[in-house]
Design an enzyme around this catalytic site. Structure first.
Site, short mmCIF file in Angstrom:
data_model
loop_
_atom_site.label_atom_id
_atom_site.label_comp_id
_atom_site.label_asym_id
_atom_site.label_seq_id
_atom_site.Cartn_x
_atom_site.Cartn_y
_atom_site.Cartn_z
NE ARG A 165 80.95 -72.28 -31.26
CZ ARG A 165 79.63 -72.42 -31.34
NH1 ARG A 165 79.12 -73.52 -31.86
NH2 ARG A 165 78.82 -71.49 -30.92
CE LYS B 37 74.24 -67.96 -32.97
NZ LYS B 37 75.43 -67.14 -33.25
CB ALA C 15 76.42 -76.30 -28.84
CG PHE D 140 73.12 -73.26 -29.13
CD1 PHE D 140 72.56 -72.11 -29.67
CD2 PHE D 140 73.40 -74.31 -29.99
CE1 PHE D 140 72.30 -72.00 -31.03
CE2 PHE D 140 73.13 -74.21 -31.36
CZ PHE D 140 72.58 -73.06 -31.87
CG PHE E 12 70.05 -55.48 -24.25
CD1 PHE E 12 69.81 -55.51 -25.61
CD2 PHE E 12 70.70 -56.57 -23.67
CE1 PHE E 12 70.20 -56.59 -26.39
CE2 PHE E 12 71.10 -57.65 -24.44
CZ PHE E 12 70.84 -57.66 -25.80
CD1 TRP F 253 76.40 -54.82 -29.26
CD2 TRP F 253 76.04 -52.63 -28.99
NE1 TRP F 253 75.94 -54.32 -30.46
CE2 TRP F 253 75.72 -52.98 -30.33
CE3 TRP F 253 75.91 -51.30 -28.60
CZ2 TRP F 253 75.26 -52.05 -31.25
CZ3 TRP F 253 75.46 -50.36 -29.53
CH2 TRP F 253 75.13 -50.74 -30.83
#
Length: 553
Positions: free
Chosen positions: A92, A103, A271, A299, A379, A407
Site C-alpha cells: 500500500r 506511526k 485496515a 494491522f 530485535f 532490518w
C-alpha cells in the site's frame, strides 16, 4: 544509521532497468523522474505466463513496540528474488496522516526498504491528492445540485458523502457548511474523513479496470430523498467526471527495494476503518509478472488479513498460497504486561503470557485453510532463550516459526523464511471464506466477532438495527462485512491486550459502501478522521538548502 540515511546512501537503478527486469515493455512505463514510474494499464499486454504464487504477510496486533510487517515483507521479497530470480512486492501507499502523525512511514526499515523512501512517504506520484480532489469534487457537486434547485429532492440531512483530507485533523470531524447567506449554499452539518477512509480509496483498490472504476463510482450512495429513497452518483450524472480525475491514479506505481527487487505500491486504505489492502490491479499485475508475489494486509490478522481473505480475494480471483504471520518477542512481552521501557529486559514469563495473542491469530488463520508460517522479526535486544521459547510455543500450535533479521541483513536475513514460504506455497491449499455473503448482516457480524475476535456477544445500537432493516429492504444484505475496529485489541477496547474472550462488541452504526461492495460496521470509538498526537512526527521532519529531507522515519 537511520532508515532515511540508509535510503539516501543507497545506489538505485534507473526505473527503466527495474521495469525491464519485471518484464514490462517500454510503452507500459511512464517514468516519474529516474526512480518512480506508473504502469500504463491501458497498454496492458496479454499475460506472459501463469499467475505466480501469492504470499500474504500479516501480523499480531500492533503495539508501540513495533512489529515490522512491512520490513519483513520487503526482506522476504528480496530473499525470494535472490532464490528464484522472479519475485515482486505489492504494498500500500503511505498516508500523510500517519507520516506526519504518530506511526511514521510505511516503506520498511533498515536494509529492508522500498526506495526512494522519502518520496513514497510524502507526495509520491500524487495518487492521494487525486483521490482527495475527486472526493471533494463530488462533495461540491452534491451541494451545488441542492443550491441550484435540488431536482433530485435530496434531503440534506441524509447526505453521507463527506469531504476528505490526507492529514490527521480532528478540528474537521464535524463542521457546518453553507454559512454566509443565499449565495453561499444551503447550511448543513458535514464532516471530513481522512482520504484513506474515503469510499473512493476502497473503490480504487477493488476496481479491476477503468470501466469497473466508473461503474463502482456511479453505484456510490450519497444520501436519500425526502421520501427515503437512496440517491446514487449516477443520479447526479457526474460519474464520468469523477472517474476522469482518477484516470492516472488507477495506474500502479513501480519502485524498487534497496536490493533492486521490483515493487508495486498502489492504494492505501487503512485496515481499522477500511479493508486495508493494496489495489487489486497492482496485485494482479505483479502476479502476471513474477513467480512469487509478496503482499501485506494492514494491522493485525484480525483486521487486514480477514478483510483480504473475505473481501479482496473474491475480486482478485486468487487466494494466498501461504500466509506469513509476523511476530516479535517485544510485542508479545508487551501483550504479557511488560511496560514499554522494560521490553529490552529478558522476561520469559511475560513472553509466555503474551503468546496468547499470536496463538489466537494462528488459530484464526487456520480457519481459512491456507498453509501458515510465523516470521519472528528479531530485535537486537531479544535473547536466545526468548527466541527459542517463542519458536517452541509456536511449534506446539503445529506451525513452524522462522527467525528473520531483515532490518540488519536485508534479504540475506530472510533466506530461511523464503525457503519455508516456497515449501508452503507448493502445498495444496483448501481455502474457504469465513462466511457466506448470503447470510444475514447480523449473522455475518456475529461470525467475525466470535470466530476471529473471540467475543461472546454483539450489542447493536438502535441506529444500527434500523440501518440493518433499511439495508435488507434495499437488498444490500448480501454484501461482505468490513468491521471498523481498534487495531490494538481483538475487542473494541484498545486497552484489552493479549487474547481477551467473552467480551461484547458494541456496534454503533453501519454504512453502506455500494461502490466498494461492502458494508462498514462501526464499533467502539473508531474515528474516520484521526487526530495528531501531542508530539507529532512532523516535529522531526526538515529539509535543507539542497532539498535533502530528514526525519521522515
Amino acid at each position: 544509521m537511520k532508515d532515511i540515511e540508509i535510503s539516501e546512501n543507497a545506489t538505485l537503478k534507473p526505473i527503466t532497468k527495474i521495469a525491464e527486469k519485471a518484464g514490462f515493455t517500454t510503452d507500459q512505463i511512464e517514468p516519474y523522474g529516474n526512480y518512480k514510474a506508473k504502469i500504463n494499464i491501458y497498454n496492458s499486454k496479454s499475460k506472459l505466463k501463469e499467475d505466480g504464487k501469492l504470499i500474504l504477510v500479516t501480523s499480531i496486533n500492533p503495539t508501540p513496540a513495533g512489529e515490522g510487517k512491512s520490513t519483513i515483507s520487503v526482506g522476504l521479497g528480496d530473499a525470494l528474488q535472490s532464490k528464484t530470480g522472479s519475485a515482486m512486492i505489492a504494498l500500500r501507499e503511505p498516508s500523510l496522516g500517519p507520516v506526519m502523525g504518530m506511526k511514521g512511514g510505511a516503506t520498511g526499515g533498515g536494509y529492508s526498504q522500498v526506495v526512494p523512501m522519502e518520496d513514497i512517504n510524502l507526495h509520491f506520484t500524487g495518487d492521494m491528492h487525486a483521490l482527495t480532489s475527486a472526493n471533494n469534487t463530488l462533495a461540491a457537486l452534491i451541494d451545488n445540485h441542492i443550491q441550484q434547485g435540488n431536482e433530485l429532492n435530496i434531503d440534506p440531512r441524509t447526505i453521507t458523502w463527506k469531504r476528505t483530507l490526507d492529514i490527521n485533523d480532528r478540528e474537521l470531524r464535524r463542521v457546518v457548511i453553507g454559512l454566509g447567506g443565499r449565495t453561499s449554499g444551503v447550511p448543513r452539518e458535514d464532516g471530513f474523513d481522512i482520504t484513506v477512509a474515503s469510499e473512493l480509496m476502497a473503490i480504487l483498490c477493488l476496481a479491476e479496470n477503468i470501466s469497473d472504476l466508473k461503474k463502482r463510482i456511479n453505484s456510490i450512495v450519497i444520501g436519500q430523498t425526502y421520501d427515503r429513497k437512496p440517491i446514487f452518483v449516477k443520479d447526479l450524472d457526474v460519474g464520468g467526471a469523477i472517474t476522469a480525475l482518477l484516470k492516472d491514479a488507477i495506474k500502479p506505481n513501480l519502485v524498487q527495494t534497496l536490493e533492486h527487487t521490483p515493487a508495486l505500491i498502489h492504494g492505501g486504505p487503512f485496515a481499522n476503518i477500511a479493508h486495508g489492502c493494496n489495489s487489486v490491479i497492482a496485485t494482479k499485475t505483479a502476479l502476471e509478472h513474477a513467480d512469487y508475489v509478496v503482499t501485506e494486509a494492514g494491522f493485525g490478522a484480525d483486521l487486514g488479513a480477514e478483510k483480504f481473505l473475505d473481501i479482496k480475494t473474491p475480486v482478485l480471483r486468487k487466494t494466498p498460497d501461504t500466509i506469513v504471520i509476523v511476530a516479535t518477542v517485544r510485542a508479545l512481552k508487551y501483550n504479557g504486561g511488560v511496560l514499554l521501557k522494560d521490553l529490552e529486559t529478558e522476561n520469559l514469563l511475560a513472553l509466555e503470557k503474551g503468546f496468547v495473542n499470536l496463538q489466537r491469530h494462528i488459530n484464526n488463520m487456520k480457519q481459512f485453510g491456507v498453509p501458515l508460517v510465523v516470521a519472528i522479526n528479531r530485535f537486537t535486544s531479544d535473547t536466545d532463550e526468548e527466541v527459542e521459547m517463542l519458536m517452541k510455543l509456536t511449534k506446539e500450535e503445529n506451525v513452524d516459526a522462522v527467525e528473520a533479521t531483515v532490518w540488519k541483513d536485508g534479504g540475506q536475513g530472510a533466506q530461511e523464511l523464503a525457503e519455508k514460504v516456497i515449501e508452503n506455497a507448493a502445498k495444496e491449499s483448501h481455502f474457504k471464506r469465513l462466511y457466506d455473503n448470503n447470510d444475514s448482516l447480523q449473522n455475518k457480524i456475529e461470525i467475525i466477532v466470535k470466530n476471529i475476535y473471540g467475543g461472546k456477544n454483539v450489542e447493536f445500537s438502535r441506529k444500527a438495527l434500523n440501518k440493518i432493516k433499511q439495508f435488507k429492504n434495499n437488498d444490500w444484505e448480501h454484501l461482505p462485512i468490513c468491521v471498523a475496529k481498534t487495531q490494538y485489541s481483538f475487542s473494541d477496547d484498545p486497552k484489552l491486550l493479549g487474547a481477551p474472550h467473552d467480551f461484547t462488541i458494541h456496534v454503533s452504526d453501519l454504512n453502506v459502501k455500494l461502490g466498494a461492495g461492502f458494508i462498514v460496521v462501526m464499533t467502539g470509538n473508531v474515528l474516520t478522521m484521526p487526530g495528531l498526537p501531542k508530539k507529532p512526527a512532523a516535529l522531526n521532519i526538515d529539509v535543507d538548502a539542497n532539498g535533502k529531507i530528514s526525519g521522515v522515519f
